[in-house]
Scaffold this motif. Structure first.
Motif, short mmCIF file in Angstrom:
data_model
loop_
_atom_site.label_atom_id
_atom_site.label_comp_id
_atom_site.label_asym_id
_atom_site.label_seq_id
_atom_site.Cartn_x
_atom_site.Cartn_y
_atom_site.Cartn_z
N PHE A 217 -6.25 11.32 -4.17
CA PHE A 217 -6.27 10.37 -3.62
C PHE A 217 -6.48 10.39 -2.29
O PHE A 217 -5.11 11.14 -2.86
CB PHE A 217 -6.33 8.97 -5.03
CG PHE A 217 -4.53 8.81 -4.68
CD1 PHE A 217 -3.52 8.79 -4.72
CD2 PHE A 217 -4.50 7.49 -3.10
CE1 PHE A 217 -2.20 8.75 -4.64
CE2 PHE A 217 -3.40 7.43 -2.91
CZ PHE A 217 -1.93 7.88 -3.24
N ASP A 218 -6.30 9.42 -1.76
CA ASP A 218 -6.75 9.83 -0.45
C ASP A 218 -6.61 8.21 0.20
O ASP A 218 -6.92 7.52 0.42
CB ASP A 218 -7.86 10.21 0.42
CG ASP A 218 -7.69 10.55 1.75
OD1 ASP A 218 -6.38 9.93 2.48
OD2 ASP A 218 -8.51 11.01 2.77
N LYS B 210 -5.98 7.45 2.46
CA LYS B 210 -7.31 5.84 3.57
C LYS B 210 -8.22 5.64 3.25
O LYS B 210 -8.30 5.01 3.95
CB LYS B 210 -7.57 7.46 4.54
CG LYS B 210 -6.56 8.00 5.47
CD LYS B 210 -7.50 8.49 6.32
CE LYS B 210 -8.07 10.01 6.01
NZ LYS B 210 -7.18 11.37 6.03
N ASP B 211 -8.21 5.74 1.52
CA ASP B 211 -9.37 5.02 0.64
C ASP B 211 -9.00 3.88 -0.14
O ASP B 211 -9.76 3.37 -0.42
CB ASP B 211 -10.03 6.00 -0.23
CG ASP B 211 -10.30 7.68 1.19
OD1 ASP B 211 -11.22 7.29 1.64
OD2 ASP B 211 -10.53 8.51 0.14
N VAL B 212 -7.63 3.59 0.29
CA VAL B 212 -7.27 2.85 -0.66
C VAL B 212 -6.20 1.85 0.42
O VAL B 212 -5.62 1.69 1.55
CB VAL B 212 -6.14 2.99 -0.94
CG1 VAL B 212 -4.74 1.96 -2.24
CG2 VAL B 212 -6.14 4.42 -2.14
N SER C 44 -3.96 -0.98 1.99
CA SER C 44 -2.26 -0.57 3.24
C SER C 44 -1.30 -1.38 1.85
O SER C 44 -2.04 -2.84 2.04
CB SER C 44 -2.70 -1.22 4.76
OG SER C 44 -0.77 -0.92 4.11
N CYS D 269 0.97 4.72 0.13
CA CYS D 269 -0.14 3.47 0.52
C CYS D 269 0.33 2.31 1.56
O CYS D 269 0.04 1.82 1.67
CB CYS D 269 -0.69 3.28 -1.12
SG CYS D 269 -1.39 4.28 -1.49
N VAL E 144 -2.83 3.04 -7.05
CA VAL E 144 -3.45 2.46 -6.95
C VAL E 144 -4.12 1.25 -6.86
O VAL E 144 -5.08 0.44 -6.59
CB VAL E 144 -4.43 4.14 -6.67
CG1 VAL E 144 -6.01 3.27 -6.21
CG2 VAL E 144 -3.57 5.30 -6.47
N LYS F 245 -4.66 -2.19 -5.17
CA LYS F 245 -6.60 -2.70 -5.28
C LYS F 245 -6.19 -4.81 -5.65
O LYS F 245 -6.58 -5.39 -5.43
CB LYS F 245 -7.06 -2.31 -5.93
CG LYS F 245 -7.35 -0.37 -4.86
CD LYS F 245 -8.50 0.09 -5.29
CE LYS F 245 -8.95 1.93 -4.83
NZ LYS F 245 -9.78 2.69 -5.61
#
Ligand code: DLZ
Length: 160
Positions: free
Chosen positions: A11-12, A14-16, A18, A50, A149, A153
């Protein structure tokens, strides 16, 4: 099965959303420690990647996966934003596998229904040790990373 051809742990950050400012509890079973330690390392590393501060991650050990429910209940009392329960149940020659899997699954469902904060399920329920190795830093990635992750979220969802 979903993980048959994919490593879902890439995973990146940046896609999660903060993780900065979030407090996350990791509750880790000692049974099959070779597996649960690797899942824990994967989760911890991903949380930090993250933006979660090291000081905001608290780790507690419990004897086995069956005890993850009580461990999570205690962690929720400490004002955390999310709990990740980490365990590894491997099929043996008795029905114990089924009872432990059912107990921990239903217990975590029950906590999620009653708690304002989410409890993320990172319990491997495999037929063989090799399947567990493959999912705790092996060819199928590290489910601890995916749980981290998910915890971030879900923490954001809980604040909405
Ligand atoms: C007893 C037991 C067995 C047979 N197998 C596992 C397992 O594969 N993974 C695991 O996390 N725990 C196992 N346990 C221990 C139970 O989770 C629990 O700790 C005991 O039944 C005591 O409540």
């Amino acid at each position: 099965m979903a993980t048959a051809l994919n490593n879902l742990s890439d995973f990146d950050p940046k896609d999660v959303p903060s993780g900065k400012g979030l407090k996350i509890a990791l509750v880790v079973a000692e049974w099959n420690a070779q597996i649960t330690n690797n899942l824990c390392i994967g989760a911890h590393t991903a949380l930090v990647d993250c933006g979660v501060l090291e000081d905001d991650i608290q780790t507690t050990q419990v004897p086995g996966s069956f005890e993850l429910v009580f461990g999570a209940k205690k962690a929720l009392e400490k004002q955390v934003d999310a709990v990740i329960v980490i365990g590894s149940v491997i099929q043996g020659q008795t029905k114990h596998f089924d009872f432990v899997c059912q107990g921990v699954t239903q217990g975590i469902v029950s906590l999620n229904l009653s708690s304002k904060q989410p409890v993320v399920f990172c319990v491997l329920t495999d037929n063989t040790l090799q399947q567990s190795i493959d999912r705790s830093g092996g060819i199928h990635g590290n489910k601890g990373v995916e749980a981290a992750v998910t915890a971030i979220k879900m923490s954001h969802l809980a604040k909405k």
